[in-house]
Structures are given as C-alpha cells and as structure tokens.
Motif scaffolding. Sequence first.
Motif, PDB file in Angstrom:
ATOM      1  N   ALA A  53       8.346 -10.020  10.377  1.00 22.12           N
ATOM      2  CA  ALA A  53       8.347 -11.007  11.455  1.00 22.12           C
ATOM      3  C   ALA A  53       8.591 -12.403  10.894  1.00 22.12           C
ATOM      4  CB  ALA A  53       7.022 -10.967  12.212  1.00 22.12           C
ATOM      5  N   THR A  54       9.163 -13.250  11.722  1.00 20.62           N
ATOM      6  CA  THR A  54       9.498 -14.619  11.345  1.00 20.62           C
ATOM      7  C   THR A  54       9.009 -15.559  12.443  1.00 20.62           C
ATOM      8  OG1 THR A  54      11.470 -13.927  10.115  1.00 20.62           O
ATOM      9  CG2 THR A  54      11.397 -16.204  10.856  1.00 20.62           C
ATOM     10  N   SER A  55       8.364 -16.638  12.047  1.00 24.87           N
ATOM     11  CA  SER A  55       7.867 -17.612  13.025  1.00 24.87           C
ATOM     12  C   SER A  55       8.932 -18.683  13.244  1.00 24.87           C
ATOM     13  CB  SER A  55       6.553 -18.229  12.548  1.00 24.87           C
ATOM     14  OG  SER A  55       6.662 -18.684  11.212  1.00 24.87           O
ATOM     15  N   PHE A  56       9.948 -18.332  14.006  1.00 26.75           N
ATOM     16  CA  PHE A  56      11.099 -19.200  14.241  1.00 26.75           C
ATOM     17  C   PHE A  56      10.680 -20.562  14.777  1.00 26.75           C
ATOM     18  CE2 PHE A  56      12.721 -14.927  14.392  1.00 26.75           C
ATOM     19  CZ  PHE A  56      13.965 -15.012  13.776  1.00 26.75           C
ATOM     20  N   VAL A  57      11.341 -21.615  14.280  1.00 25.17           N
ATOM     21  CA  VAL A  57      11.039 -22.971  14.722  1.00 25.17           C
ATOM     22  C   VAL A  57      12.333 -23.655  15.128  1.00 25.17           C
ATOM     23  CG1 VAL A  57      11.159 -23.912  12.372  1.00 25.17           C
ATOM     24  CG2 VAL A  57       9.831 -25.113  14.137  1.00 25.17           C
ATOM     25  N   ASP A  58      12.263 -24.436  16.190  1.00 24.67           N
ATOM     26  CA  ASP A  58      13.419 -25.151  16.705  1.00 24.67           C
ATOM     27  C   ASP A  58      13.650 -26.407  15.871  1.00 24.67           C
ATOM     28  OD1 ASP A  58      15.129 -26.861  18.424  1.00 24.67           O
ATOM     29  OD2 ASP A  58      14.748 -25.327  19.945  1.00 24.67           O
ATOM     30  N   LEU A  70       5.763 -25.854   9.515  1.00 21.50           N
ATOM     31  CA  LEU A  70       6.246 -25.997  10.885  1.00 21.50           C
ATOM     32  C   LEU A  70       6.785 -24.663  11.390  1.00 21.50           C
ATOM     33  CD1 LEU A  70       8.131 -29.388  10.458  1.00 21.50           C
ATOM     34  CD2 LEU A  70       5.721 -28.992  11.013  1.00 21.50           C
ATOM     35  N   THR A  71       6.171 -24.167  12.439  1.00 19.10           N
ATOM     36  CA  THR A  71       6.578 -22.889  13.020  1.00 19.10           C
ATOM     37  C   THR A  71       6.667 -23.022  14.530  1.00 19.10           C
ATOM     38  OG1 THR A  71       4.393 -21.926  13.487  1.00 19.10           O
ATOM     39  CG2 THR A  71       5.204 -21.779  11.212  1.00 19.10           C
ATOM     40  N   GLY A  72       7.268 -22.007  15.119  1.00 20.93           N
ATOM     41  CA  GLY A  72       7.218 -21.891  16.558  1.00 20.93           C
ATOM     42  C   GLY A  72       5.889 -21.294  16.982  1.00 20.93           C
ATOM     43  N   PRO A  73       5.740 -20.980  18.272  1.00 16.45           N
ATOM     44  CA  PRO A  73       4.454 -20.487  18.766  1.00 16.45           C
ATOM     45  C   PRO A  73       4.209 -19.012  18.503  1.00 16.45           C
ATOM     46  CG  PRO A  73       5.992 -20.718  20.586  1.00 16.45           C
ATOM     47  CD  PRO A  73       6.688 -21.265  19.373  1.00 16.45           C
ATOM     48  N   HIS A  74       5.272 -18.257  18.123  1.00 12.03           N
ATOM     49  CA  HIS A  74       5.127 -16.810  17.950  1.00 12.03           C
ATOM     50  C   HIS A  74       5.901 -16.350  16.714  1.00 12.03           C
ATOM     51  CE1 HIS A  74       3.715 -16.932  22.075  1.00 12.03           C
ATOM     52  NE2 HIS A  74       4.871 -17.437  22.460  1.00 12.03           N
ATOM     53  N   ALA A  75       5.453 -15.264  16.109  1.00 11.44           N
ATOM     54  CA  ALA A  75       6.206 -14.593  15.050  1.00 11.44           C
ATOM     55  C   ALA A  75       6.959 -13.430  15.674  1.00 11.44           C
ATOM     56  CB  ALA A  75       5.276 -14.104  13.948  1.00 11.44           C
ATOM     57  N   LEU A  76       8.247 -13.369  15.413  1.00 12.85           N
ATOM     58  CA  LEU A  76       9.105 -12.356  16.014  1.00 12.85           C
ATOM     59  C   LEU A  76       9.857 -11.593  14.931  1.00 12.85           C
ATOM     60  CD1 LEU A  76      10.791 -14.663  18.699  1.00 12.85           C
ATOM     61  CD2 LEU A  76       8.864 -13.102  19.094  1.00 12.85           C
ATOM     62  N   THR A  77       9.979 -10.284  15.096  1.00 10.31           N
ATOM     63  CA  THR A  77      10.890  -9.535  14.248  1.00 10.31           C
ATOM     64  C   THR A  77      12.308  -9.726  14.777  1.00 10.31           C
ATOM     65  OG1 THR A  77      10.859  -7.495  15.558  1.00 10.31           O
ATOM     66  CG2 THR A  77       9.097  -7.783  13.907  1.00 10.31           C
ATOM     67  N   ALA A 121       5.722 -14.855   8.468  1.00 10.07           N
ATOM     68  CA  ALA A 121       5.181 -14.532   9.792  1.00 10.07           C
ATOM     69  C   ALA A 121       4.052 -15.456  10.236  1.00 10.07           C
ATOM     70  CB  ALA A 121       4.699 -13.085   9.813  1.00 10.07           C
ATOM     71  N   ALA A 122       3.527 -16.273   9.335  1.00  8.96           N
ATOM     72  CA  ALA A 122       2.371 -17.094   9.698  1.00  8.96           C
ATOM     73  C   ALA A 122       2.754 -18.116  10.765  1.00  8.96           C
ATOM     74  CB  ALA A 122       1.843 -17.808   8.460  1.00  8.96           C
ATOM     75  N   VAL A 123       1.904 -18.239  11.755  1.00  6.02           N
ATOM     76  CA  VAL A 123       2.084 -19.222  12.821  1.00  6.02           C
ATOM     77  C   VAL A 123       1.022 -20.300  12.646  1.00  6.02           C
ATOM     78  CG1 VAL A 123       1.972 -19.623  15.315  1.00  6.02           C
ATOM     79  CG2 VAL A 123       3.075 -17.555  14.418  1.00  6.02           C
ATOM     80  N   THR A 124       1.453 -21.556  12.671  1.00 10.04           N
ATOM     81  CA  THR A 124       0.513 -22.659  12.474  1.00 10.04           C
ATOM     82  C   THR A 124       0.495 -23.560  13.712  1.00 10.04           C
ATOM     83  OG1 THR A 124       2.024 -24.355  11.606  1.00 10.04           O
ATOM     84  CG2 THR A 124       1.241 -22.657  10.052  1.00 10.04           C
ATOM     85  N   GLY A 125      -0.451 -24.460  13.721  1.00  9.29           N
ATOM     86  CA  GLY A 125      -0.536 -25.457  14.781  1.00  9.29           C
ATOM     87  C   GLY A 125      -0.045 -26.814  14.337  1.00  9.29           C
ATOM     88  N   ASP A 126       0.759 -26.870  13.263  1.00  8.63           N
ATOM     89  CA  ASP A 126       1.136 -28.161  12.683  1.00  8.63           C
ATOM     90  C   ASP A 126       2.080 -28.972  13.568  1.00  8.63           C
ATOM     91  OD1 ASP A 126      -0.491 -27.486  10.622  1.00  8.63           O
ATOM     92  OD2 ASP A 126       1.057 -27.443   9.071  1.00  8.63           O
ATOM     93  N   VAL A 127       2.980 -28.300  14.294  1.00 12.87           N
ATOM     94  CA  VAL A 127       3.840 -29.049  15.213  1.00 12.87           C
ATOM     95  C   VAL A 127       2.990 -29.747  16.268  1.00 12.87           C
ATOM     96  CG1 VAL A 127       5.597 -28.852  17.022  1.00 12.87           C
ATOM     97  CG2 VAL A 127       5.915 -27.660  14.846  1.00 12.87           C
ATOM     98  N   ARG A 128       2.049 -29.026  16.831  1.00 18.20           N
ATOM     99  CA  ARG A 128       1.155 -29.631  17.830  1.00 18.20           C
ATOM    100  C   ARG A 128       0.313 -30.736  17.211  1.00 18.20           C
ATOM    101  NH1 ARG A 128      -1.651 -29.884  22.313  1.00 18.20           N
ATOM    102  NH2 ARG A 128      -0.293 -28.512  23.504  1.00 18.20           N
TER     103      ARG A 128
END
Length: 287
Positions: A157-162, A187-194, A251-258
């Motif tokens: 899984a990958t935590s895609f970020v815009d 910096l990650t998006g809100p979800h980890a996706l395969t 795959a790690a999702v963080t709250g750093d963008v927020r």
Amino acid sequence: MGILVTGASGNVGTVVARALTDSGAAVVAATRSGRAVGGARGVVFDFTDAATWPGAFADIESMLLVRPPAVGNVRRDLLPALSAARAHGMRHVVFLSLQGAERNRLVPHATVEAWLRGSGMRWTFLRAGFFCQNLSTVHAADIRDQDRIMVPAGDGATSFVDAHDIGHVAAAALLDPGTHAGRAWTLTGPHALTYHDVAALLSAELGRTIAYPRPGALAYARHARHRLRMPWPMVAVTTAIYTTARLGLAAAVTGDVRAVLGRDPIDFAEFAHRERDSWTTTPGRHT
C-alpha cells in the motif's frame, strides 16, 4: 533577501511559486529555461552547470530544493551546487525528500538529507509519499492508451499525496523557518491504497476497466526504459522508490499535512476527478 524555488516548472514547484508570490514574498523561479513561473521572476539554473549558480543564488536566503528526477548521482550532480549556495549565503533549505528516506539508503534522498544535516544550514525535510500526479504525468500514457498501471509495487500500500498539498506545506516552511527548521514532515494523503485500489478508483472515475498487472522489477525496468523513455539512472531511482511500497515501507499515514495546513489532505478520488482529462485526452488533441 529572496526565496529560490528549484524545480519551479514541476508539479510542486508551480504551487510553491504561486503561493509564495501571493504571500508577497520575493520569489525567484529556477528553471533551465529561465522563464517566469507563478508570478515569480525566472532565472536560468542547472544543478550540473556551475556557470548558472552565481546568478541563481545571488541575494537568496532560503531555497526549495527539488532533486531533478534524472539525477541519480547526487554527490556528483547536486551536492556541489548546494555547497555553492551555502557559500553565497543560503541559510535555510526546504528539501523535497521521500517518505521512508531515513530508512532506505538506496534512494538518493537519504544522501541529500545526510549532507544537509551536517551542512551548518537550517533544513526542513518534506518526506512526501508517492505523488498522485505521477499517475497523471509519467504513467498517464499507460493508463490512457493501455488501460493499465505498470509499477513494481506488488501488493504494498502507498499513502498517496497530492502535489498541491506538498506545495502549500513547502510554502509554509519557507515563509516561517523559525517554526519549521529542523523538522522532518512526512506528508501523506488520508488513506493508504494498493495499486489494486488505485486501479479500481480510476476505473470508477473513467468508466472503463483499468488493470494493475503487478509487474516485477525487471519487467518494470524494461518498460520504463523502452516505453516511458526514462534514462537508466531514473529507472534505477524509481525502481528503488517502488520497492519501498512493495516492502510495505510507504503505507504509513500521518497527520502532518493537517498539522501544517489546518485541513485534511486531498484524497485520491478527489485528485482523480480533478485530473481525469489526463487519462482521456491525448496531449495536443481534444476529445
């Protein structure tokens, strides 16, 4: 003293240049052509051409550092420019790094991070997850013309970020070095996706089936070199990056963008809807 944005014509750099210009900062957009970007005046700059460094670094205090994708040997082709920037008075470097770079010495980002830590300059690392935009740029033709995603990420899984989120975080760090110096934001998006998930989301958005054939590293390398026309150093770097996903390191999702922007990051479905023309329209033509 101004702020230099390298990679100013790229997905992140254009957002940073515009955000900084809108804030009233003195911004210089560094590109090989020297064209203006996002309201910022342009300057000719090339990490491998020392003749372009004095003009780019004059009266510059802070810099967004974006490694050109084709630069794999950063010790030879990037660090000398950073040394010159320091000699010209550079005080703060915001480096667009990579999620997991601190644990993956195979990627050039780790070498740059280590150099910056010992440089005597202030630094901020933006350890970004995999860009959503890579699917609408580098891999767009595969999706548009072949209805498939060709990356060697296995079932990881990958935590895609815009890139829009990355750019606004970078601008915040450049405008407020006192808060961000010495920080490493992941910096990650809100979800980890395969990539199976990504294929399903793109299929739903585009109304046709997008496949993920799950290629191995060798099949990807051949595809990247011969179909995507990547130079071999870029093939090696991107293979290493996708390997982090295959090994479960992306795959790690963080709250750093927020934490920086005060809002949730853009999710992949929103990105796909915004960028859907990338997979339906051939560049230079309209459907």
